[in-house]
Design an enzyme around this catalytic site. Sequence first.
Site, short mmCIF file in Angstrom:
data_model
loop_
_atom_site.label_atom_id
_atom_site.label_comp_id
_atom_site.label_asym_id
_atom_site.label_seq_id
_atom_site.Cartn_x
_atom_site.Cartn_y
_atom_site.Cartn_z
N ASP A 1 0.81 -1.23 0.00
CA ASP A 1 0.00 0.00 0.00
C ASP A 1 0.83 1.27 0.00
O ASP A 1 0.51 2.24 0.67
CB ASP A 1 -0.98 0.00 1.20
N HIS B 1 -4.33 -2.56 -6.10
CA HIS B 1 -3.59 -1.42 -6.64
C HIS B 1 -4.58 -0.37 -7.13
O HIS B 1 -5.45 -0.66 -7.93
CB HIS B 1 -2.66 -1.87 -7.78
P1 IMP Z 1 -2.58 -12.63 2.99
O1 IMP Z 1 -1.56 -12.19 2.00
O2 IMP Z 1 -3.99 -12.37 2.54
O3 IMP Z 1 -2.36 -14.03 3.45
O4 IMP Z 1 -2.40 -11.72 4.30
C1 IMP Z 1 -1.24 -11.80 5.13
C2 IMP Z 1 -0.84 -10.43 5.62
O5 IMP Z 1 -0.41 -9.64 4.53
C3 IMP Z 1 -1.98 -9.62 6.26
O6 IMP Z 1 -1.44 -8.80 7.27
C4 IMP Z 1 -2.49 -8.76 5.13
O7 IMP Z 1 -3.13 -7.59 5.59
C5 IMP Z 1 -1.20 -8.45 4.41
N1 IMP Z 1 -1.35 -8.17 2.97
C6 IMP Z 1 -1.49 -9.05 1.97
N2 IMP Z 1 -1.58 -8.42 0.80
C7 IMP Z 1 -1.47 -7.12 1.04
C8 IMP Z 1 -1.45 -5.96 0.20
O8 IMP Z 1 -1.54 -6.02 -1.02
N3 IMP Z 1 -1.32 -4.77 0.84
C9 IMP Z 1 -1.19 -4.68 2.18
N4 IMP Z 1 -1.19 -5.73 3.00
C10 IMP Z 1 -1.33 -6.94 2.43
MG MG Z 2 -2.80 -2.10 -1.79
#
Ligand code: IMP
Ligand code: MG
Length: 334
Positions: free
Chosen positions: A13, A43
């Site tokens: 982010d 995105h």
């Molecule tokens: P997962 O990738 O959905 O398994 O989430 C694991 C961790 O990564 C969590 O804390 C999510 O909030 C974070 N996370 C996964 N993808 C993103 C992203 O694109 N932006 C920000 N945080 C992410």
């Molecule tokens: Mg994002």
Amino acid sequence: MPCIVVVCGFFGDTGKGKIISYLALKDKISVAARAGVGPNAGHTVVYGDKTYKVRMIPSAFVYEKCRLLIGPGVLVDQNVFLSEVDLTHAGNRVGLDPQCAIIEPRHIETDRSGHLASEIGTTGTGTGPCNADRVLRKAKLAKDMPTLQSFLTDVPFEVNAAIDGGENVLIEGTQGTYLSLWHGTYPYCTSKDVTASAACSDVGVGPKKVDEVLIVFKAFVTRVGAGPLPGEISWEEAERRGWTEIAAVTGRRRRAAPFNFELAKRAVMLNSATQAAITKIDVLFPECKNAKSFSDLSMEARDFIRKVEKEISIPVTLIGTGPEVWDVVDRRFE
Ligand code: IMP
Ligand code: MG
């Protein structure tokens, strides 16, 4: 600049969508290849009077001559993918590798229950359980899905051919360095490595074919979900500073902290970054909103950028000064 990899140096982010859409238009990127985990990414691209939130299609879709590919390392949610093909009107430019693994409803169910939901605070998009199935060699692949047949293409071949032909190629990383399964804040991290090396592997490009690694930082740090965030401030304090953000995929509040020089420095090392972008400088320094050249930034903002450069030892080439694609100071041409 035939091949550039774009990654995030914090917790995701940081505005990769905005920076990538700018580069696609400005540098006339011929091929953009999406790397990273899958539709857990969100995105945001603000182009003209429209705001797009893409989770599968590369953010470079705004440049209408750009070929849009998704590498075999990326997990595909068919519903998200097909709805974004509609949203972006880019169906004839989109290619999906036959070896992309497919997220199924049971992956999403597992991701939204048990420790993944309650302790880790995942995005609930099914990516972790699907990667687990891929490792167990039980996942379905894109080549087995009737709905995806018309999009299938050999992504590594296309990307390498474009690089060899001297075309401008962009590899789009997702998430952020400190969400990496190897280098992040385990177990509060995502389900694979997401540094520049992994992004290259996701799309089938070897380490000798990369010319630039652009690392994207935001002017302050945010993270969603559980896990350490050094220097974290309260939501009330974030409101006072104008740092409040709501997550694009999950609608959760993002936790916030000031810019972290130590994390930034280490992220540059882990990604072998050659240049950096800093987004949302206008949030720290409102007088910089919509600035288009370095000299238009306030003295405080310029000092901040110079301090970052001194700490991370690479140039800050792009500075985001607002949400729209063209709200950028591009120091490559100054
Ligand atoms: P997962 O990738 O959905 O398994 O989430 C694991 C961790 O990564 C969590 O804390 C999510 O909030 C974070 N996370 C996964 N993808 C993103 C992203 O694109 N932006 C920000 N945080 C992410
Ligand atoms: Mg994002």
